[in-house]
Design a protein around this motif. Structure first.
Motif, PDB file in Angstrom:
ATOM      1  N   VAL A   7       0.842  -1.242  -0.030  1.00  0.00           N
ATOM      2  CA  VAL A   7       0.056   0.073   0.068  1.00  0.00           C
ATOM      3  C   VAL A   7       0.861   1.063  -0.103  1.00  0.00           C
ATOM      4  O   VAL A   7       1.814   1.273   0.736  1.00  0.00           O
ATOM      5  CB  VAL A   7      -0.949   0.118   0.946  1.00  0.00           C
ATOM      6  N   ILE A   8       0.673   2.193  -0.942  1.00  0.00           N
ATOM      7  CA  ILE A   8       1.392   3.345  -0.956  1.00  0.00           C
ATOM      8  C   ILE A   8       0.438   4.465  -0.604  1.00  0.00           C
ATOM      9  O   ILE A   8      -0.662   4.738  -0.984  1.00  0.00           O
ATOM     10  CB  ILE A   8       1.973   3.893  -2.394  1.00  0.00           C
ATOM     11  N   PHE A   9       0.996   5.467   0.367  1.00  0.00           N
ATOM     12  CA  PHE A   9       0.193   6.581   0.700  1.00  0.00           C
ATOM     13  C   PHE A   9       1.042   7.955   0.525  1.00  0.00           C
ATOM     14  O   PHE A   9       2.007   7.805   0.429  1.00  0.00           O
ATOM     15  CB  PHE A   9       0.167   6.474   2.231  1.00  0.00           C
ATOM     16  N   GLU A  10       0.206   8.881  -0.164  1.00  0.00           N
ATOM     17  CA  GLU A  10       0.788  10.093  -0.651  1.00  0.00           C
ATOM     18  C   GLU A  10      -0.033  11.107  -0.049  1.00  0.00           C
ATOM     19  O   GLU A  10      -1.429  11.348  -0.225  1.00  0.00           O
ATOM     20  CB  GLU A  10       1.091  10.202  -1.962  1.00  0.00           C
ATOM     21  N   LEU A  19       7.127  -0.994   2.094  1.00  0.00           N
ATOM     22  CA  LEU A  19       8.385  -1.719   1.684  1.00  0.00           C
ATOM     23  C   LEU A  19       9.578  -1.041   2.245  1.00  0.00           C
ATOM     24  O   LEU A  19      10.621  -1.613   2.343  1.00  0.00           O
ATOM     25  CB  LEU A  19       8.412  -2.072   0.375  1.00  0.00           C
ATOM     26  N   VAL A  20       9.398   0.237   2.562  1.00  0.00           N
ATOM     27  CA  VAL A  20      10.588   1.058   3.144  1.00  0.00           C
ATOM     28  C   VAL A  20      10.236   1.545   4.208  1.00  0.00           C
ATOM     29  O   VAL A  20       9.195   2.240   4.753  1.00  0.00           O
ATOM     30  CB  VAL A  20      10.792   2.312   1.987  1.00  0.00           C
ATOM     31  N   ASP A  21      10.900   1.250   5.528  1.00  0.00           N
ATOM     32  CA  ASP A  21      10.876   1.616   6.669  1.00  0.00           C
ATOM     33  C   ASP A  21      11.750   2.758   7.111  1.00  0.00           C
ATOM     34  O   ASP A  21      12.801   2.563   6.999  1.00  0.00           O
ATOM     35  CB  ASP A  21      10.984   0.401   7.577  1.00  0.00           C
ATOM     36  N   ARG A  22      11.081   4.114   7.146  1.00  0.00           N
ATOM     37  CA  ARG A  22      12.168   5.091   7.651  1.00  0.00           C
ATOM     38  C   ARG A  22      11.201   6.076   8.371  1.00  0.00           C
ATOM     39  O   ARG A  22       9.743   6.072   8.337  1.00  0.00           O
ATOM     40  CB  ARG A  22      12.444   5.920   6.282  1.00  0.00           C
ATOM     41  N   PRO A  23      11.617   6.819   9.240  1.00  0.00           N
ATOM     42  CA  PRO A  23      11.093   8.044  10.072  1.00  0.00           C
ATOM     43  C   PRO A  23      10.240   8.844   9.076  1.00  0.00           C
ATOM     44  O   PRO A  23      10.502   8.974   8.074  1.00  0.00           O
ATOM     45  CB  PRO A  23      11.934   8.455  10.697  1.00  0.00           C
ATOM     46  N   LEU A  24       9.029   9.338   9.883  1.00  0.00           N
ATOM     47  CA  LEU A  24       7.908  10.177   8.885  1.00  0.00           C
ATOM     48  C   LEU A  24       8.667  11.396   8.722  1.00  0.00           C
ATOM     49  O   LEU A  24       8.458  12.147   7.655  1.00  0.00           O
ATOM     50  CB  LEU A  24       6.749  10.240   9.814  1.00  0.00           C
ATOM     51  N   LYS A  25       9.547  11.820   9.552  1.00  0.00           N
ATOM     52  CA  LYS A  25      10.349  13.123   9.448  1.00  0.00           C
ATOM     53  C   LYS A  25      11.027  12.961   8.146  1.00  0.00           C
ATOM     54  O   LYS A  25      11.323  14.023   7.311  1.00  0.00           O
ATOM     55  CB  LYS A  25      11.287  13.526  10.488  1.00  0.00           C
ATOM     56  N   LYS A  26      11.660  11.899   7.845  1.00  0.00           N
ATOM     57  CA  LYS A  26      12.563  11.554   6.680  1.00  0.00           C
ATOM     58  C   LYS A  26      11.833  11.603   5.279  1.00  0.00           C
ATOM     59  O   LYS A  26      11.971  11.975   4.242  1.00  0.00           O
ATOM     60  CB  LYS A  26      13.322  10.237   6.822  1.00  0.00           C
TER      61      LYS A  26
END
Length: 359
Positions: A7-10, A19-26
């Motif tokens: 699922v992609i959210f924009e 599939l990509v785990d990164r902080p929301l700030k980043k």
């Protein structure tokens, strides 16, 4: 967006995917839209709320009861307290209640408590989007008011003719109140509008009924089987109207519309001696259904609105419901162009200020 893998959210500020785990700030840094240019984002597109509503109503809903919930994000954006009074757009059952949503720039802003009355006066004249070659099969959406676009399953639009986009206070609704479930009527002010926005349209203390004080004209409708093509820029690309109000030039204030035979030809007056006011009927109508019979038999009421619009209504139980929209300046003879210099409906049909409950 749902894909086979993830699922992609924009939103306007960031893009996130499973599939990509990164902080929301980043995720918000150097944001590059996945689905298009950021300038195409609805909230930065330069569109006003009514333009978004028009685009939204062209889509199909799985659950009709979600019609306002699905727009809540945009409603909240336009109603944000971070926006100044000039740009802020509160709404009531989907109708914007800031006059700036309908008026051109450069006009004086009315007081906040008077804005709902003036804005509703213009917000009520939305129309079903159709043209000479296609007619929307409009159906009623139950649980929502007929005076709002949310009460109908159909693509809608507001007139964009610049000649009619200026406030005409003399034709505005004289009073607007909301009806509570206990029967009490509360004046609709800017303060109440803000409170209702925070609570949502499902607030249990108020119904969707509008209690209006307005000028009402009584009219009789004539059916034209072949329709009347009105090709002009007042109605946008043009409409094909099969229901019209008709009167002879000599019938001023007679309250008697012309019969179908008089409109079609002899022995009635010659074409140049007749005036016509086409009606944009909101529900889909067939010749053999009950709506058609009512339109042809009943005396209907036309509520005078600003910018030369009239809301056609009829009785529905203890209240009235919307049935169509019309220009108050009509057409004469074979001139199928509606113009501000055309005959005004109130010159040919009697009217009075009345208290109307609109559901």
């Amino acid at each position: 967006m749902f894909t086979e893998e993830q699922v992609i959210f924009e939103c306007c500020a960031m893009s996130c995917c499973e599939l990509v785990d990164r902080p929301l700030k980043k995720a918000s840094e150097r944001h590059r839209p996945t689905f298009g240019n950021s300038n195409e984002s609805p909230v930065y597109s330069g569109w006003d709320i009514n333009k978004h509503i028009g685009a939204y109503t062209q889509r199909a809903l799985t659950h009709q009861s979600d019609v306002l919930r699905a727009m809540q994000g945009l409603f909240n954006f336009f109603a944000s307290t971070n926006r100044n009074d000039f740009d802020r757009r509160l709404q009531h059952w989907g109708i914007s209640i800031n006059p700036r949503a309908y008026w051109t720039y450069g006009q004086d802003m009315p007081s906040s408590d008077d804005q709902p009355r003036l804005a509703l006066s213009q917000g009520l004249y939305w129309e079903v989007a159709s043209d000479l070659f296609s007619q929307s099969r409009t159906t009623r959406r139950h649980g929502f008011p007929s005076w709002s676009w949310s009460g109908w399953v159909a693509p809608v639009q507001w007139s964009t003719d610049p000649r009619f986009r200026s406030p005409r206070y003399q034709d505005a609704l004289r009073g607007v109140s909301l009806q509570k479930h206990n029967g009490a009527r509360i004046p609709f002010t800017g303060t109440l509008a803000a409170q209702l926005h925070d609570r949502g349209h499902e607030d249990t203390s108020f119904t969707y009924y509008l209690c209006l004080e307005a000028e009402i004209l009584e009219v009789k409708v004539t059916y034209l089987k072949g329709g009347m093509a009105c090709r002009n820029w007042t109605y946008g690309p043009g409409i094909l109207s099969k229901y019209v109000v008709a009167a002879s030039v000599d019938a001023m204030k007679s309250s008697k519309g012309l019969s179908c035979d008089q409109v079609r030809g002899p022995p009635g007056p010659k074409p140049r001696q007749r005036h016509f006011w086409p009606i944009i009927i909101t529900p889909h109508v067939e010749e053999d259904d009950a709506i058609h019979k009512r339109l042809c038999q009943e005396v209907l009421r036309c509520m005078v609105l600003p910018d030369s619009w009239g809301l056609v209504i009829w009785a529905a139980g203890s209240a009235f419901e919307r049935v169509g929209l019309m220009r108050l300046h009509g057409m004469s003879g074979g001139n199928w162009v509606v113009d501000l210099d055309g005959p005004h409906l109130r010159d040919y049909f009697p009217g009075s200020v009345q208290d109307i409950v609109l559901g």
